[in-house]
Design a protein around this motif. Structure first.
Motif, PDB file in Angstrom:
ATOM      1  N   MET A  37       0.836  -1.199   0.000  1.00 28.25           N
ATOM      2  CA  MET A  37       0.000   0.000   0.000  1.00 28.25           C
ATOM      3  C   MET A  37       0.873   1.252   0.000  1.00 28.25           C
ATOM      4  O   MET A  37       0.412   2.351   0.336  1.00 28.25           O
ATOM      5  N   GLY A  38       2.147   1.084  -0.384  1.00 22.12           N
ATOM      6  CA  GLY A  38       3.045   2.230  -0.439  1.00 22.12           C
ATOM      7  C   GLY A  38       3.624   2.580   0.918  1.00 22.12           C
ATOM      8  O   GLY A  38       3.633   1.768   1.844  1.00 22.12           O
ATOM      9  N   ALA A  39       4.141   3.825   1.037  1.00 20.43           N
ATOM     10  CA  ALA A  39       4.860   4.251   2.242  1.00 20.43           C
ATOM     11  C   ALA A  39       5.949   3.224   2.564  1.00 20.43           C
ATOM     12  O   ALA A  39       6.044   2.717   3.675  1.00 20.43           O
ATOM     13  N   LEU A  40       6.768   2.926   1.563  1.00 22.77           N
ATOM     14  CA  LEU A  40       7.697   1.810   1.623  1.00 22.77           C
ATOM     15  C   LEU A  40       8.833   2.054   2.612  1.00 22.77           C
ATOM     16  O   LEU A  40       9.343   3.166   2.740  1.00 22.77           O
ATOM     17  N   HIS A  41       9.214   0.978   3.303  1.00 21.34           N
ATOM     18  CA  HIS A  41      10.294   1.048   4.282  1.00 21.34           C
ATOM     19  C   HIS A  41      11.195  -0.173   4.112  1.00 21.34           C
ATOM     20  O   HIS A  41      11.055  -0.934   3.140  1.00 21.34           O
ATOM     21  N   HIS A  57      12.139 -10.805 -13.081  1.00 19.93           N
ATOM     22  CA  HIS A  57      11.629  -9.446 -12.924  1.00 19.93           C
ATOM     23  C   HIS A  57      10.792  -9.355 -11.654  1.00 19.93           C
ATOM     24  O   HIS A  57      10.131 -10.321 -11.264  1.00 19.93           O
ATOM     25  N   VAL A  58      10.794  -8.155 -11.030  1.00 17.54           N
ATOM     26  CA  VAL A  58       9.992  -7.890  -9.843  1.00 17.54           C
ATOM     27  C   VAL A  58       9.017  -6.765 -10.158  1.00 17.54           C
ATOM     28  O   VAL A  58       9.400  -5.720 -10.688  1.00 17.54           O
ATOM     29  N   ALA A  59       7.760  -6.998  -9.834  1.00 14.49           N
ATOM     30  CA  ALA A  59       6.731  -5.956  -9.909  1.00 14.49           C
ATOM     31  C   ALA A  59       6.286  -5.615  -8.493  1.00 14.49           C
ATOM     32  O   ALA A  59       6.153  -6.503  -7.643  1.00 14.49           O
ATOM     33  N   VAL A  60       6.085  -4.344  -8.239  1.00 15.49           N
ATOM     34  CA  VAL A  60       5.555  -3.874  -6.960  1.00 15.49           C
ATOM     35  C   VAL A  60       4.247  -3.159  -7.238  1.00 15.49           C
ATOM     36  O   VAL A  60       4.179  -2.291  -8.124  1.00 15.49           O
ATOM     37  N   SER A  61       3.194  -3.541  -6.540  1.00 13.98           N
ATOM     38  CA  SER A  61       1.940  -2.794  -6.643  1.00 13.98           C
ATOM     39  C   SER A  61       1.863  -1.801  -5.488  1.00 13.98           C
ATOM     40  O   SER A  61       2.249  -2.118  -4.361  1.00 13.98           O
ATOM     41  N   ILE A  62       1.418  -0.596  -5.791  1.00 18.49           N
ATOM     42  CA  ILE A  62       1.220   0.454  -4.792  1.00 18.49           C
ATOM     43  C   ILE A  62      -0.230   0.891  -4.902  1.00 18.49           C
ATOM     44  O   ILE A  62      -0.623   1.563  -5.853  1.00 18.49           O
ATOM     45  N   PHE A  63      -1.024   0.472  -3.933  1.00 18.70           N
ATOM     46  CA  PHE A  63      -2.456   0.758  -3.992  1.00 18.70           C
ATOM     47  C   PHE A  63      -3.021   0.718  -2.584  1.00 18.70           C
ATOM     48  O   PHE A  63      -2.976  -0.324  -1.916  1.00 18.70           O
ATOM     49  N   VAL A  64      -3.533   1.847  -2.113  1.00 20.08           N
ATOM     50  CA  VAL A  64      -4.189   1.902  -0.813  1.00 20.08           C
ATOM     51  C   VAL A  64      -5.631   1.445  -1.046  1.00 20.08           C
ATOM     52  O   VAL A  64      -6.442   2.174  -1.622  1.00 20.08           O
ATOM     53  N   ASN A  65      -5.921   0.245  -0.598  1.00 15.16           N
ATOM     54  CA  ASN A  65      -7.168  -0.440  -0.942  1.00 15.16           C
ATOM     55  C   ASN A  65      -8.296  -0.046   0.004  1.00 15.16           C
ATOM     56  O   ASN A  65      -8.291  -0.435   1.180  1.00 15.16           O
ATOM     57  N   PRO A  66      -9.304   0.676  -0.494  1.00 18.34           N
ATOM     58  CA  PRO A  66     -10.370   1.121   0.411  1.00 18.34           C
ATOM     59  C   PRO A  66     -11.183  -0.025   1.006  1.00 18.34           C
ATOM     60  O   PRO A  66     -11.770   0.136   2.081  1.00 18.34           O
ATOM     61  N   LEU A  86       8.840   5.284  -5.498  1.00 22.00           N
ATOM     62  CA  LEU A  86       9.467   4.965  -6.779  1.00 22.00           C
ATOM     63  C   LEU A  86      10.983   4.924  -6.654  1.00 22.00           C
ATOM     64  O   LEU A  86      11.647   4.073  -7.271  1.00 22.00           O
ATOM     65  N   GLU A  87      11.542   5.815  -5.851  1.00 18.41           N
ATOM     66  CA  GLU A  87      12.989   5.806  -5.635  1.00 18.41           C
ATOM     67  C   GLU A  87      13.434   4.521  -4.947  1.00 18.41           C
ATOM     68  O   GLU A  87      14.471   3.941  -5.289  1.00 18.41           O
ATOM     69  N   VAL A  88      12.632   4.066  -3.978  1.00 18.57           N
ATOM     70  CA  VAL A  88      12.943   2.802  -3.305  1.00 18.57           C
ATOM     71  C   VAL A  88      12.909   1.652  -4.313  1.00 18.57           C
ATOM     72  O   VAL A  88      13.821   0.809  -4.353  1.00 18.57           O
ATOM     73  N   CYS A  89      11.888   1.614  -5.140  1.00 18.08           N
ATOM     74  CA  CYS A  89      11.763   0.539  -6.123  1.00 18.08           C
ATOM     75  C   CYS A  89      12.927   0.544  -7.110  1.00 18.08           C
ATOM     76  O   CYS A  89      13.469  -0.521  -7.451  1.00 18.08           O
ATOM     77  N   ALA A  90      13.316   1.732  -7.561  1.00 18.54           N
ATOM     78  CA  ALA A  90      14.444   1.824  -8.489  1.00 18.54           C
ATOM     79  C   ALA A  90      15.724   1.325  -7.838  1.00 18.54           C
ATOM     80  O   ALA A  90      16.511   0.595  -8.452  1.00 18.54           O
ATOM     81  N   ALA A  91      15.938   1.704  -6.577  1.00 16.93           N
ATOM     82  CA  ALA A  91      17.141   1.293  -5.867  1.00 16.93           C
ATOM     83  C   ALA A  91      17.195  -0.216  -5.661  1.00 16.93           C
ATOM     84  O   ALA A  91      18.290  -0.792  -5.575  1.00 16.93           O
ATOM     85  N   MET A  96       8.920  -3.040 -12.571  1.00 20.95           N
ATOM     86  CA  MET A  96       7.619  -2.470 -12.889  1.00 20.95           C
ATOM     87  C   MET A  96       6.852  -2.137 -11.619  1.00 20.95           C
ATOM     88  O   MET A  96       6.868  -2.916 -10.659  1.00 20.95           O
ATOM     89  N   VAL A  97       6.196  -0.977 -11.612  1.00 19.71           N
ATOM     90  CA  VAL A  97       5.304  -0.580 -10.529  1.00 19.71           C
ATOM     91  C   VAL A  97       3.902  -0.435 -11.097  1.00 19.71           C
ATOM     92  O   VAL A  97       3.692   0.264 -12.090  1.00 19.71           O
ATOM     93  N   PHE A  98       2.967  -1.123 -10.466  1.00 22.03           N
ATOM     94  CA  PHE A  98       1.564  -0.993 -10.848  1.00 22.03           C
ATOM     95  C   PHE A  98       0.885  -0.152  -9.782  1.00 22.03           C
ATOM     96  O   PHE A  98       0.792  -0.551  -8.623  1.00 22.03           O
TER      97      PHE A  98
END
Length: 284
Positions: A37-41, A57-66, A86-91, A96-98
């Motif tokens: 849900m993002g706010a990655l640590h 390949h690694v995909a990360v989904s970022i979605f705050v699910n209501p 996005l910076e965390v994912c690139a590092a 791919m980020v969905f």
């Protein structure tokens, strides 16, 4: 390679083609998904690294699910830090980020979802009715959209991990589920996106959660485990406990005194306005 960002189904399909995913075996590239849900640590980073060990390949989904939030929960104030994420994912070498909007993810007249069944009504499900239904619904949608070979979830959300494994088994989904260990700070506190809500005083009180779990884990019988953990929590008046349970990791039913094998000692509590969860695995 720059991270490819997809915001809807068409962009996701194009991203898969660009990465060579969905081709003809044996040339088809493998894909691992880390749903967030993002706010990655650092905890999320550890899951991305684990995913990189399992797929090309690694995909990360970022979605705050209501659907995972109740009417009085923190959906509106849940931290949203997309640029930093996005910076965390690139590092971490994510391909791919969905990151869909709610409107792209759910039809306005949505009717069908996933039921978590009896297991979704206990422990976390008892305190957050519908939460696990909403979690499984979005995870199934992510699986259908991203179509990963592997999906990686954190052990910190132990019931979520158990429920996803059960859904995959019950619905015959062709996905391997991997659990990543909980990442803790030096003082034992489990990393969480919600930790940023804590004041310095609240954070000090919140350490009682991990101390309680470690105190319980040092004991030998279910009764001793529960008693030791409860004593730690009772000594911290700023912690309002929702539950402290010792459960079977596959069913989340409370274990009996004659239980042998693995069990999960799980806690949920409010510190100030912030609700936190944590758990440890114990072998009896």
């Amino acid at each position: 390679m720059d991270v490819i960002v997809a915001g809807d189904r068409a962009e996701l399909a194009e991203a898969r083609r660009a990465l060579g995913i969905g081709g003809t075996p044996p040339a088809e590239a493998s894909l691992a998904l880390v749903p967030t849900m993002g706010a990655l640590h650092e905890g999320h980073r550890s899951l991305m690294r684990l995913a990189r060990e399992r797929a090309e390949h690694v995909a990360v989904s970022i979605f705050v699910n209501p659907l995972q939030f109740g009417p009085n929960e923190d959906f509106s104030r849940y931290p949203r830090t997309f640029d930093a994420d996005l910076e965390v994912c690139a590092a971490e070498g994510v391909s791919m980020v969905f990151a869909p909007s709610v409107e792209k993810m759910y039809l306005p007249d949505r009717q069908v979802g996933v039921s978590a069944g009896e297991m979704g009504t206990v422990v976390e499900g008892a305190f957050r009715p519908g939460h696990l239904d909403g979690m499984l619904t979005v995870v199934l949608k992510l699986f259908n959209l991203v179509r990963p070979d592997v999906a990686v979830f954190g052990q910190k959300d132990a019931q979520q991990l158990a429920m996803v494994r059960r859904m995959v088994a019950d619905l015959d989904l062709p996905i391997s589920i991997v659990g990543g260990p909980t990442v803790r700070e030096a003082d034992g506190m489990a990393l969480s996106s919600r930790n940023r809500y804590l004041s310095p005083e609240d954070r000090g009180a919140a350490l009682a959660l991990s101390r309680a779990l470690f105190a319980g884990a040092a004991q030998r019988t279910p009764e001793e485990i529960r008693r030791a953990a409860c004593a730690v929590l009772a000594a911290e008046p700023a912690v309002a406990v929702d539950y402290l349970v010792l459960v079977n990791p596959a069913t989340f039913a409370e274990v009996r005194e004659d239980h042998t094998g693995e069990a999960i000692l799980a806690v949920a509590a409010r510190v100030g306005s912030t609700r936190l969860i944590d758990n440890v695995t114990i072998t009896l």
